[in-house]
Every structure is written in structure tokens, then in C-alpha cells.
Design an enzyme around this catalytic site. Structure first.
Site, PDB file in Angstrom:
ATOM      1  CG  ASP A  42       2.326  32.221 -15.744  1.00  0.00           C
ATOM      2  OD1 ASP A  42       1.859  32.429 -16.948  1.00  0.00           O
ATOM      3  OD2 ASP A  42       3.323  33.193 -15.334  1.00  0.00           O
TER       4      ASP A  42
ATOM      5  CE  LYS B 223      -0.760  34.654 -14.799  1.00  0.00           C
ATOM      6  NZ  LYS B 223      -0.584  33.956 -16.191  1.00  0.00           N
TER       7      LYS B 223
HETATM    8  P1  NDP Z   1       7.860  27.746 -17.507  1.00  0.00           P
HETATM    9  O1  NDP Z   1       8.504  28.069 -15.920  1.00  0.00           O
HETATM   10  O2  NDP Z   1       7.694  26.477 -17.718  1.00  0.00           O
HETATM   11  O3  NDP Z   1       9.188  28.305 -18.382  1.00  0.00           O
HETATM   12  C1  NDP Z   1       9.701  29.526 -18.393  1.00  0.00           C
HETATM   13  C2  NDP Z   1      10.808  29.650 -19.378  1.00  0.00           C
HETATM   14  O4  NDP Z   1      11.090  31.100 -19.716  1.00  0.00           O
HETATM   15  C3  NDP Z   1      12.274  29.054 -19.002  1.00  0.00           C
HETATM   16  O5  NDP Z   1      13.015  28.519 -19.882  1.00  0.00           O
HETATM   17  C4  NDP Z   1      12.678  30.233 -18.071  1.00  0.00           C
HETATM   18  O6  NDP Z   1      14.165  30.153 -18.277  1.00  0.00           O
HETATM   19  C5  NDP Z   1      12.346  31.448 -19.240  1.00  0.00           C
HETATM   20  N1  NDP Z   1      12.226  32.624 -18.518  1.00  0.00           N
HETATM   21  C6  NDP Z   1      11.577  32.721 -17.384  1.00  0.00           C
HETATM   22  N2  NDP Z   1      12.016  34.268 -17.050  1.00  0.00           N
HETATM   23  C7  NDP Z   1      12.981  34.615 -17.836  1.00  0.00           C
HETATM   24  C8  NDP Z   1      13.443  35.777 -17.981  1.00  0.00           C
HETATM   25  N3  NDP Z   1      13.198  36.719 -17.335  1.00  0.00           N
HETATM   26  N4  NDP Z   1      14.494  35.867 -19.127  1.00  0.00           N
HETATM   27  C9  NDP Z   1      14.751  34.956 -20.095  1.00  0.00           C
HETATM   28  N5  NDP Z   1      14.069  33.710 -19.799  1.00  0.00           N
HETATM   29  C10 NDP Z   1      13.317  33.724 -18.824  1.00  0.00           C
HETATM   30  O7  NDP Z   1       6.926  28.809 -17.566  1.00  0.00           O
HETATM   31  P2  NDP Z   1       5.761  28.772 -18.933  1.00  0.00           P
HETATM   32  O8  NDP Z   1       6.620  27.773 -19.994  1.00  0.00           O
HETATM   33  O9  NDP Z   1       4.494  28.174 -18.269  1.00  0.00           O
HETATM   34  O10 NDP Z   1       5.402  30.088 -19.317  1.00  0.00           O
HETATM   35  C11 NDP Z   1       6.121  30.706 -20.248  1.00  0.00           C
HETATM   36  C12 NDP Z   1       5.281  32.032 -20.814  1.00  0.00           C
HETATM   37  O11 NDP Z   1       4.191  31.599 -21.405  1.00  0.00           O
HETATM   38  C13 NDP Z   1       4.995  32.990 -19.664  1.00  0.00           C
HETATM   39  O12 NDP Z   1       5.038  34.321 -20.247  1.00  0.00           O
HETATM   40  C14 NDP Z   1       3.586  32.801 -19.164  1.00  0.00           C
HETATM   41  O13 NDP Z   1       2.783  33.851 -18.753  1.00  0.00           O
HETATM   42  C15 NDP Z   1       3.183  32.451 -20.675  1.00  0.00           C
HETATM   43  N6  NDP Z   1       1.964  31.499 -20.398  1.00  0.00           N
HETATM   44  C16 NDP Z   1       1.988  30.188 -19.848  1.00  0.00           C
HETATM   45  C17 NDP Z   1       0.818  29.424 -19.922  1.00  0.00           C
HETATM   46  C18 NDP Z   1       0.776  28.227 -19.242  1.00  0.00           C
HETATM   47  O14 NDP Z   1      -0.270  27.333 -19.515  1.00  0.00           O
HETATM   48  N7  NDP Z   1       1.968  27.700 -18.473  1.00  0.00           N
HETATM   49  C19 NDP Z   1      -0.378  30.150 -20.202  1.00  0.00           C
HETATM   50  C20 NDP Z   1      -0.315  31.069 -21.036  1.00  0.00           C
HETATM   51  C21 NDP Z   1       0.754  31.993 -21.156  1.00  0.00           C
HETATM   52  P3  NDP Z   1      14.838  29.816 -16.649  1.00  0.00           P
HETATM   53  O15 NDP Z   1      14.667  28.508 -16.417  1.00  0.00           O
HETATM   54  O16 NDP Z   1      16.221  30.211 -16.887  1.00  0.00           O
HETATM   55  O17 NDP Z   1      14.120  30.868 -15.581  1.00  0.00           O
END
Ligand code: NDP
Length: 447
Positions: free
Chosen positions: A168, A128
């Protein structure tokens, strides 16, 4: 020494070595007790002190990332790559760009990635990386300059047979494109060095959707096992990024109604079900905040705060935002809401107290290691296509993803029954993921 004592000693030693790495210690504390029954049947691993070895990343790289903003000021961020475990293949795992990124968060994510990748049955190790760079409110040119500077250092440490990063939080197709372009300038056109590439240059159809779809497929198979389905279910989703959007899309396709989504400021409640075209337009095209959604949708309401404090009847919860978004108190609200299934699109979104409550209350719980493995699985399929210099159809990728998620669900279920207790899928995921990695490490001389 009893296995339990050994495990407790390992956790204590780790806490003494890395007392400030809260998230990493939490991920380890969730993992270690689960593997006790397995280790009791396999004393050879305890004799070889496998746990202490597996907790130490093979390599960690930290570097500076200087870049110039649009006003001409020089800024600097920290870049990282944690190459945690290569027993099963090249390190594989995403890059996160978020101001909260530090070594503890990346070690927790890298650690979980090892076992998640093992569960997919594909030949990938765990890693990571990322940066404390905040992409919010940055112009496209700033994002590009940052990515170029980041890759200028990272390129020295990655490669298709060594380490293959992906996206991510804060890293999507746009960022992967800029990172890839810089890698190409520095090294060569090697399409296998990153996954999550845009479709125009060797990305895989279905990769964007894979994590969200995969989480829903995991639940689909869990429900089918109980002669149930998504049809007519009310679903709560958190997040509005890549994972959340495609979890909503697939849940709708399977007949459910998703009534919430969120960002780090607040959440939307849309009783009629989230309007996905509107959400995609706001988040993927316009890159705006969720508050825009209610301006354009009369059935929706916006509230500040966490969606997990919302009291509303629902059947299924899919946390798809970030770590530790559901603590014990919020889990109690989920129980009161009548939620029967929690499947984690995000990594470690539930605290240990929350997980304890799920298990006590008989909530069917798919931990992130299992439920969100679809993203990395399709990344590995992207690597296969790149090696073959072929592109599979979306249907082909999607049906492979569905098959992989079914296999992961069944592996968790069967392993839980064998070593832990029925329906403890989280324990099943930990043991099954560990079993393969530990065997490979032992066979390779514990390296
Ligand atoms: P994105 O950046 O596309 O979206 C993240 C989302 O989560 C946004 O809506 C963001 O809101 C919100 N968010 C981020 N930080 C916080 C916080 N501290 N409190 C509340 N909301 C928060 O990321 P992903 O959708 O790719 O990832 C989301 C999750 O999925 C993570 O945990 C990631 O590790 C996991 N994941 C992702 C994968 C992938 O393929 N992308 C694979 C496996 C797991 P805002 O815009 O306000 O920051």
C-alpha cells in the site's frame, strides 16, 4: 425497531466506543446508511445484530518495531495488523508505511477492504496493517532493517491460509522483497504468504499495474455503458505513486490525455500529457520528488498545494493519492472544471461532503471499494498462481482483471438500481459487498 433507528444506534454506539477514530467513524458513516434498504428486505440480519458484529475486527495486533539507523541510533516504530473479517477467506489487504498510520486509519482501510474483496468474487477476507515508519529519505539498508524487524513480529500472525498481506502507501516491490526474505528465514519458503512479490520470485505479472489499470477499466466499462470512451478525454490524476502511474499509463493507452499528477507537496500540470517514461524514471528508478519533472520537461509547470484546487477544464478525475484529499470545496472546483466522472484509485479520497456533491450534480462516481479493487483482485490471482505453482502470462492476468472490473461495475450498477437509485454506484458497492459477507457470517454462526 425500525431499521433506520437500528442503524443510527449502531453508529452512535461505535462513536461512544471509539470517539477518536475519526477515519474509521467516517468510513462506517458512509457505509451504514447505504445498507438500510437491503436490511429492510432482510430482517434476519437486524435480528442477529450483524452490524455491530461486523464493525468489530476479529483481531488486532499491535507491536513494537525496533531498528537501527545508518548512524547506529536505535529507533522504534509501531507495527499493526488488523484482521478484520475472514468470512470469505484468509484476511487480505495491504501494509502501509507512512507517519500518519494509526489504528483509526488501519481500521477504516481494513473495514473497506472487507467489502472490496467481497466485490471481486474471489475467496478473500479483509485486513490491513502497517506502521508509522516514514520510508522517505531512508537508505536502502535502513528500509531493509526496518522490514526485517517488522516481519520478525508479523510472521507470528500471518500465513497463506490465515492472512496474506500486500503493499500500500510506502510499500512496493522492494519492501515486499525484504519482508518476504525475513519471513523465509523465520518460517519456511512459502510463496503464498505475501502478494505483490517481485517477478523474479513468484510475483504475478500485472500486479504492479493492477490497481491503476483496474480503476481505468472500471471507468472504461462505465463509459461503454453510455456508448462513450476514454478517447480524447482530459483526465486529472492525483498522486505519483504506484496507483497513479499505472492509471496514467492505461488512460493514455485508451486514448485519453492525463494532464496532472501530484505528491504531498505539489502538483504537475503538463498540457501535452504526462510523459510517463520520465515520471517512471523519477519515481520508480531515481526515487526523487516531482519537482524534478519540470526541470526535464518544458511543457510542464509545477505548483505547490493540492491538485484539486487547480482550475482547469477536464472530463474525468482519478484521485490516486490518499484519504480525504477532496473535500466539499475541492469537489465544487471539480464540478466547475466540468468533470463528469470521478473514480477513486485511492481509498476514501473524497470526504462525505464531496460525495454528496457528486451525487447532487450527477457526477458518475466510482467509490474506492469498487474502482480500486483491481489491485487486490490480482493479488488473489497471484495467490492462485502460487498455489498452482504456475505463472500466467501478462495478457492472461490483464484480461482477467478487465473481466473482474467489468463484473464489479455491473454489480454496482445493478445493485444500485435494485436497492438504491440509478447510477449510485457507491451505494451499489456497499450493498453488494455486504450481502455476501453477511450471508457467509450468518451461515458460519456469526463468527
Ligand atoms: P504510493 O506510496 O506508491 O504513492 C502514494 C502517492 O500519494 C505518492 O505520490 C504520495 O506523495 C501521495 N500521498 C501520500 N500521502 C499523501 C498525503 N497525505 N497528501 C498528499 N499526497 C499524498 O502508494 P499507492 O500508489 O500504492 O497508494 C495510493 C492510494 O491507493 C492509497 O490510498 C492506497 O490505499 C490506495 N490503494 C493502493 C493499492 C495498491 O495496490 N498499491 C490498492 C488499492 C488502493 P509523497 O511521495 O509526497 O508521499
Amino acid at each position: 425497531m425500525e431499521v433506520r433507528e437500528y442503524v443510527e444506534q449502531v453508529q452512535k454506539n461505535l462513536a461512544a466506543k471509539d470517539p477518536n477514530q475519526e477515519e474509521f467513524l467516517q468510513a462506517v458513516e458512509e457505509f451504514l446508511p447505504a445498507v438500510i434498504p437491503f436490511l429492510e428486505e432482510h430482517p434476519e440480519y437486524v435480528e442477529k445484530n450483524i452490524l455491530e458484529i461486523i464493525l468489530e475486527p476479529e483481531r488486532m495486533i499491535q507491536f513494537r518495531v525496533p531498528w537501527q539507523d545508518d548512524a547506529g541510533n536505535w529507533q522504534v516504530n509501531r507495527g499493526y495488523r488488523v484482521q478484520f473479517n475472514s468470512a470469505l477467506g484468509p484476511y487480505k489487504g495491504g501494509l502501509r508505511f507512512h507517519p500518519s498510520v494509526n489504528l483509526s486509519i488501519l481500521k477504516f482501510l481494513g473495514f473497506e477492504q472487507i467489502f472490496k474483496n467481497s466485490l471481486t468474487d474471489l475467496p478473500i477476507g479483509g485486513g490491513k496493517g502497517g506502521s508509522d515508519f516514514d520510508p522517505k529519505k531512508k537508505s536502502d539498508s535502513e528500509i531493509m532493517r526496518f522490514c526485517q524487524s517488522f516481519m520478525t513480529e508479523l510472521a507470528k500472525h500471518i500465513g497463506p491460509n490465515l492472512d496474506v498481506p500486500a503493499g500500500d502507501i510506502g510499500v512496493g516491490g522492494r519492501e515486499i522483497g525484504y519482508l518476504f526474505g525475513q519471513y523465509k528465514r523465520l518460517r519456511e519458503y512459502d510463496m503464498g504468504v505475501l502478494t505483490g512479490k517481485p517477478l523474479g520470485f513468484n510475483g504475478s505479472l500485472g500486479r504492479t499495474e493492477a490497481t491503476g489499470y483496474g480503476a481505468v477499466y472500471f471507468v472504461k466499462h462505465l463509459l461503454e455503458d453510455r456508448e462513450d470512451s476514454f478517447e480524447g478525454k482530459k483526465v486529472l490524476v492525483s498522486g505519483s505513486g504506484n496507483v497513479a502511474i499505472y492509471a496514467i499509463e492505461k488512460a493514455h493507452e485508451l486514448g485519453a490525455r492525463v494532464i496532472t499528477c501530484s505528491d504531498s507537496n505539489g502538483y504537475i500540470y503538463d498540457e501535452e500529457g504526462i510523459d510517463l517514461d520520465l515520471l517512471k524514471d523519477i519515481k520508480e528508478v531515481r526515487r526523487e520528488r516531482l519537482t524534478e519533472y519540470v526541470k526535464e520537461r518544458s511543457s510542464a509547470e509545477y505548483y505547490e498545494g493540492s491538485v484539486w484546487e487547480f482550475e482547469i477544464d477536464a472530463d474525468i478525475a482519478l484521485p490516486c493519492a490518499t484519504q480525504n484529499e477532496i473535500d466539499g470545496k475541492k469537489a465544487e472546483i471539480l464540478v466547475k472544471n466540468g468533470v463528469k466522472v470521478v473514480a477513486e484509485g485511492a481509498n476514501m479520497p473524497s470526504t462525505m461532503d464531496a460525495v454528496k456533491l457528486y451525487l447532487e450534480k450527477g457526477i458518475l462516481y466510482g467509490s474506492g471499494k469498487a474502482a480500486n479493487a483491481g489491485g487486490v483482485a490480482v493479488s488473489a490471482l497471484e495467490m492462485s498462481q502460487n498455489s498452482q505453482r504456475l505463472a500466467w502470462t501478462k495478457e492472461e492476468v490483464d484480461s482477467k482483471l478487465d473481466g473482474i472490473m467489468k463484473n464489479i461495475y455491473e454489480t454496482c450498477r445493478d445493485t444500485a438500481e435494485k436497492y438504491a437509485e440509478k447510477d449510485n454506484f457507491a451505494a451499489g458497492a456497499n450493498i453488494a459487498g455486504f450481502e455476501k459477507v453477511a450471508a457467509a457470517m450468518l451461515a458460519q454462526g456469526l463468527v
